[in-house]
Design a protein around this motif. Structure first.
Motif, mmCIF file in Angstrom:
data_model
loop_
_atom_site.group_PDB
_atom_site.id
_atom_site.type_symbol
_atom_site.label_atom_id
_atom_site.label_comp_id
_atom_site.label_asym_id
_atom_site.label_seq_id
_atom_site.Cartn_x
_atom_site.Cartn_y
_atom_site.Cartn_z
ATOM 1 N N SER A 2 0.836 -1.217 0.000
ATOM 2 C CA SER A 2 0.000 0.000 0.000
ATOM 3 C C SER A 2 0.868 1.263 0.000
ATOM 4 O O SER A 2 0.510 2.281 -0.579
ATOM 5 C CB SER A 2 -0.944 0.014 1.206
ATOM 6 N N PHE A 3 2.056 1.176 0.659
ATOM 7 C CA PHE A 3 2.960 2.324 0.665
ATOM 8 C C PHE A 3 3.528 2.534 -0.747
ATOM 9 O O PHE A 3 3.604 3.661 -1.241
ATOM 10 C CB PHE A 3 4.130 2.109 1.637
ATOM 11 N N SER A 4 3.936 1.421 -1.379
ATOM 12 C CA SER A 4 4.536 1.521 -2.713
ATOM 13 C C SER A 4 3.536 2.066 -3.719
ATOM 14 O O SER A 4 3.860 2.946 -4.521
ATOM 15 C CB SER A 4 5.017 0.145 -3.192
ATOM 16 N N SER A 5 2.290 1.540 -3.672
ATOM 17 C CA SER A 5 1.293 2.000 -4.653
ATOM 18 C C SER A 5 0.945 3.470 -4.398
ATOM 19 O O SER A 5 0.748 4.248 -5.333
ATOM 20 C CB SER A 5 0.034 1.120 -4.614
ATOM 21 N N SER A 6 0.927 3.864 -3.132
ATOM 22 C CA SER A 6 0.633 5.268 -2.809
ATOM 23 C C SER A 6 1.746 6.178 -3.314
ATOM 24 O O SER A 6 1.497 7.268 -3.832
ATOM 25 C CB SER A 6 0.481 5.451 -1.303
ATOM 26 N N ARG A 7 2.991 5.727 -3.167
ATOM 27 C CA ARG A 7 4.127 6.540 -3.635
ATOM 28 C C ARG A 7 4.059 6.735 -5.143
ATOM 29 O O ARG A 7 4.401 7.794 -5.660
ATOM 30 C CB ARG A 7 5.457 5.867 -3.262
ATOM 31 N N LYS A 8 3.595 5.678 -5.824
ATOM 32 C CA LYS A 8 3.482 5.765 -7.295
ATOM 33 C C LYS A 8 2.494 6.880 -7.666
ATOM 34 O O LYS A 8 2.766 7.697 -8.546
ATOM 35 C CB LYS A 8 3.010 4.401 -7.820
ATOM 36 N N LEU B 239 -6.349 12.250 -0.545
ATOM 37 C CA LEU B 239 -7.284 11.614 0.395
ATOM 38 C C LEU B 239 -7.588 10.170 -0.005
ATOM 39 O O LEU B 239 -7.848 9.333 0.867
ATOM 40 C CB LEU B 239 -8.567 12.441 0.509
ATOM 41 N N ASP B 240 -7.544 9.866 -1.294
ATOM 42 C CA ASP B 240 -7.675 8.465 -1.718
ATOM 43 C C ASP B 240 -6.529 7.633 -1.141
ATOM 44 O O ASP B 240 -6.721 6.492 -0.709
ATOM 45 C CB ASP B 240 -7.662 8.351 -3.255
ATOM 46 N N ILE B 241 -5.329 8.220 -1.154
ATOM 47 C CA ILE B 241 -4.167 7.522 -0.593
ATOM 48 C C ILE B 241 -4.359 7.319 0.910
ATOM 49 O O ILE B 241 -4.078 6.250 1.455
ATOM 50 C CB ILE B 241 -2.875 8.324 -0.883
ATOM 51 N N ILE B 242 -4.850 8.337 1.553
ATOM 52 C CA ILE B 242 -5.096 8.226 2.999
ATOM 53 C C ILE B 242 -6.078 7.094 3.285
ATOM 54 O O ILE B 242 -5.886 6.294 4.206
ATOM 55 C CB ILE B 242 -5.601 9.581 3.550
ATOM 56 N N PHE B 243 -7.101 6.969 2.445
ATOM 57 C CA PHE B 243 -8.062 5.877 2.634
ATOM 58 C C PHE B 243 -7.370 4.515 2.448
ATOM 59 O O PHE B 243 -7.574 3.598 3.246
ATOM 60 C CB PHE B 243 -9.240 6.021 1.666
ATOM 61 N N THR B 244 -6.536 4.408 1.414
ATOM 62 C CA THR B 244 -5.814 3.144 1.165
ATOM 63 C C THR B 244 -4.960 2.779 2.381
ATOM 64 O O THR B 244 -4.960 1.635 2.841
ATOM 65 C CB THR B 244 -4.889 3.299 -0.073
ATOM 66 N N LEU B 245 -4.235 3.764 2.898
ATOM 67 C CA LEU B 245 -3.344 3.510 4.036
ATOM 68 C C LEU B 245 -4.142 3.215 5.305
ATOM 69 O O LEU B 245 -3.743 2.376 6.120
ATOM 70 C CB LEU B 245 -2.422 4.713 4.263
ATOM 71 N N ALA B 246 -5.272 3.882 5.447
ATOM 72 C CA ALA B 246 -6.120 3.657 6.635
ATOM 73 C C ALA B 246 -6.662 2.229 6.642
ATOM 74 O O ALA B 246 -6.803 1.610 7.702
ATOM 75 C CB ALA B 246 -7.264 4.662 6.660
ATOM 76 N N GLN B 247 -6.953 1.713 5.454
ATOM 77 C CA GLN B 247 -7.432 0.331 5.382
ATOM 78 C C GLN B 247 -6.365 -0.639 5.847
ATOM 79 O O GLN B 247 -6.655 -1.737 6.299
ATOM 80 C CB GLN B 247 -7.814 -0.008 3.944
ATOM 81 N N ASP B 248 -5.114 -0.233 5.726
ATOM 82 C CA ASP B 248 -4.000 -1.078 6.145
ATOM 83 C C ASP B 248 -3.690 -0.922 7.631
ATOM 84 O O ASP B 248 -2.774 -1.560 8.139
ATOM 85 C CB ASP B 248 -2.757 -0.686 5.328
ATOM 86 N N GLY B 249 -4.379 -0.030 8.300
ATOM 87 C CA GLY B 249 -4.208 0.071 9.750
ATOM 88 C C GLY B 249 -3.708 1.413 10.252
ATOM 89 O O GLY B 249 -3.785 1.696 11.443
ATOM 90 N N LYS C 6 -14.873 15.176 -0.115
ATOM 91 C CA LYS C 6 -14.181 13.953 -0.550
ATOM 92 C C LYS C 6 -14.233 12.890 0.549
ATOM 93 O O LYS C 6 -14.485 11.716 0.262
ATOM 94 C CB LYS C 6 -12.724 14.298 -0.907
ATOM 95 N N LEU C 7 -14.033 13.283 1.792
ATOM 96 C CA LEU C 7 -14.096 12.296 2.879
ATOM 97 C C LEU C 7 -15.515 11.757 3.039
ATOM 98 O O LEU C 7 -15.718 10.583 3.339
ATOM 99 C CB LEU C 7 -13.592 12.916 4.193
ATOM 100 N N TYR C 8 -16.491 12.619 2.810
ATOM 101 C CA TYR C 8 -17.897 12.177 2.836
ATOM 102 C C TYR C 8 -18.112 11.099 1.771
ATOM 103 O O TYR C 8 -18.717 10.055 2.027
ATOM 104 C CB TYR C 8 -18.807 13.391 2.619
ATOM 105 N N LEU C 9 -17.579 11.345 0.567
ATOM 106 C CA LEU C 9 -17.744 10.369 -0.521
ATOM 107 C C LEU C 9 -17.018 9.061 -0.194
ATOM 108 O O LEU C 9 -17.528 7.978 -0.474
ATOM 109 C CB LEU C 9 -17.226 10.945 -1.844
ATOM 110 N N ILE C 10 -15.836 9.183 0.404
ATOM 111 C CA ILE C 10 -15.092 7.973 0.802
ATOM 112 C C ILE C 10 -15.917 7.167 1.814
ATOM 113 O O ILE C 10 -16.046 5.948 1.712
ATOM 114 C CB ILE C 10 -13.701 8.359 1.373
#
Lengths: 173, 340
Positions: free
Chosen positions: B179-185, B261-271, B286-290
């Motif tokens: 998740s870190f690698s994909s977020s960095r991309k 914020l999409d990245i934040i959601f991805t990372l949040a799913q990882d803990g 955006k957070l409402y939509l997430i």
């Protein structure tokens, strides 16, 4: 004394307006002679605002896409449909002013014939019943973008309001 | 993660309690309503816990916490953080549950530096938490280090110092969390290049299209993205980290805010847990939509600058009435008034 008129559209009572300042374009012969494929708005209204007269081309809707019911394709379709109606109504109104529909020119209230000039301020107005105020801005932005070329070539404004603003501004009762 | 918090007489937060935080938590409110204060209060506690017993550090938790509060809030004495309007005998109290364990402390307004009343039942943490302030730090990197590590003067608080220290750790290749690698991309695509720290010159550079630019001549938004990218690449963060972000919207285009914020959601799913303070309509939206799309609880804390009261809501239930939305409505009405 001027006669008053009210009409019901999308569960809202528009009016009462002076009959001379109201043109029910949707019910006119001018429009009916165009055939079925031309989509058009409900009516056109002249209104005195402070020291100037303004012309409103008004479309009423009972609903609009919102966060609870929207899919992006519905939103785009909605904007396309509204913009087409507003543009057709503007063209038809201008064509009538210029007597392009000679046979039915008599339908146009005298007040319209009297006040029309090149500088008459024109507003394309969408009134959505029962729509939250915080949902209006995205529709307004999208509609203004869609109609940007129209509003530049024929200087005019495009506005989107809900029933509560319409009531506050005296468009509905 | 921080499960709950209870603060009393903590600066502008006179009586504040949240029973259940989630992986993403949003804090909104006008200027001076206490958003950054709340973030810093939570941050100073979790950083103290993370510093405790780490390596050869022999300081006890009380010493660490006192230092943290002193250098984070930068008041003459830490007693100055106690609410000014509080009863003279009412202490500041702070209590959180972190990873299921209690951590609490309290002290009065006359306290100079030492906190005596402290309960720490937490277990040592491996993760590093971080605070990302509204302003970027890369341009002032050496100034911050100089003023804090050498001159030891107030100006840049601990949130800045911790961040520049974290950013000094070089990025390493391979073996990162997916998740870190994909977020960095995504982050690197957003800025179209990479920002790197040159250890030899002690300067940051932006590399794009095989050209190197001084970070001073780089857009603010790029620096902001680069900070997040570096933290995800240098192993400073792990899945138990708590990330505090003050005004993620500053310097970012709405499109970049959405991706951030999409990245934040991805990372949040990882803990990873996030506490985000914001003024932005786009962040709230955006957070409402997430929350809606993913059907996740996303607590929103609405602080009020004119009263001690605050509201708790959840974006999964819709966007609550708040000053950001109210201002956008007011502007809309102003626009309509001008047209009609």
């Amino acid at each position: 004394m001027n006669k008053k008129i009210s009409i019901e559209e999308s569960n809202m009572i528009f009016g009462p307006y002076d009959k001379e300042q109201f043109f029910h374009i949707e019910n006119s012969y001018i429009y009916k002679n165009l055939g079925k494929n031309v989509k058009i708005t409900e009516f056109i209204l002249l209104k005195q605002v402070n020291s100037e007269k303004k012309m409103y081309i008004i479309e009423a809707k009972s609903s609009a896409p919102n966060p609870g019911n929207n899919k992006s394709e519905n939103f785009d379709k909605y904007i396309d449909e509204i913009s087409e109606k507003l543009l057709n109504s503007l063209l038809l109104t201008v064509a009538t002013f210029f007597e392009r529909h000679k046979d039915n020119y008599y339908e146009f209230p005298d007040e319209f014939k009297k006040v029309y000039n090149y500088s008459l301020k024109t507003i394309l107005l969408l009134v959505i019943n029962n729509h939250k105020i915080e949902w209006l801005d995205p529709i307004s932005i999208a509609l203004n973008i869609k109609m940007r070329n129209v509003s530049r070539t024929w200087p005019l404004k495009v506005a989107v309001i809900n029933d509560s603003i319409a009531r506050e501004k005296g468009f509905i009762t | 993660m921080i499960q709950s918090a209870e603060l009393k007489n903590f600066g502008p937060l006179r009586d504040f309690k949240v029973d259940r935080f989630e992986n993403i938590n949003l804090i909104i409110g006008e200027n001076s309503s206490g958003k950054s204060f709340l973030l810093k209060a939570l941050y100073s506690a979790i950083k103290s816990i993370e510093d405790f017993k780490r390596g050869d550090d022999i300081r006890n938790i009380s010493e660490i916490l006192s230092d943290r509060l002193y250098w984070t809030f930068q008041t003459e004495k830490i007693g100055d953080i106690v609410s000014k309007n509080a009863d003279k005998t009412s202490p500041l109290t702070f209590k959180i549950f972190l990873d299921g364990k209690e951590f609490q402390y309290s002290y009065g307004r006359n306290t100079q530096k030492s906190i005596q009343n402290i309960v720490n039942k937490t277990i040592p943490r491996e993760g590093n938490s971080i605070f990302i302030p509204a302003k970027e730090v890369l341009t002032l990197f050496n100034v911050i280090i100089q003023s804090r590590e050498k001159d030891k003067i107030f100006g840049f608080d601990d949130t800045y110092l911790d961040l520049v220290r974290a950013l000094r750790i070089p990025v390493t290749k391979g073996n990162n969390y997916p998740s870190f690698s994909s977020s960095r991309k995504v982050l690197e695509d957003l800025i179209g290049g990479k920002v790197k720290y040159d250890g030899e010159s002690g300067k940051w550079q932006f590399n794009k299209d095989r050209m190197k630019f001084s970070v001073g001549a780089t857009a603010e938004g790029i620096k902001k993205i680069a900070i997040f990218d570096t933290l995800l690449g240098n192993r400073y963060l792990n899945k138990s980290s708590v990330i505090f972000i003050d005004e993620p919207e500053s310097s970012l285009h709405p499109d970049a805010i959405s991706k951030y914020l999409d990245i934040i959601f991805t990372l949040a799913q990882d803990g990873i847990q996030f506490f985000i303070a914001s003024h932005s309509y786009f962040v709230v939206k955006k957070l409402y939509l997430i929350a809606q799309k993913n059907k996740i609880n996303l607590p929103v804390i609405i602080l009020n600058k004119n009263s001690d009261e605050y509201e708790l809501d959840n974006l999964v239930n819709g966007i609550p009435d708040n000053t950001i939305i109210r201002e956008s409505i007011r502007l809309y009405k102003e626009e309509i008034d001008a047209i009609l």
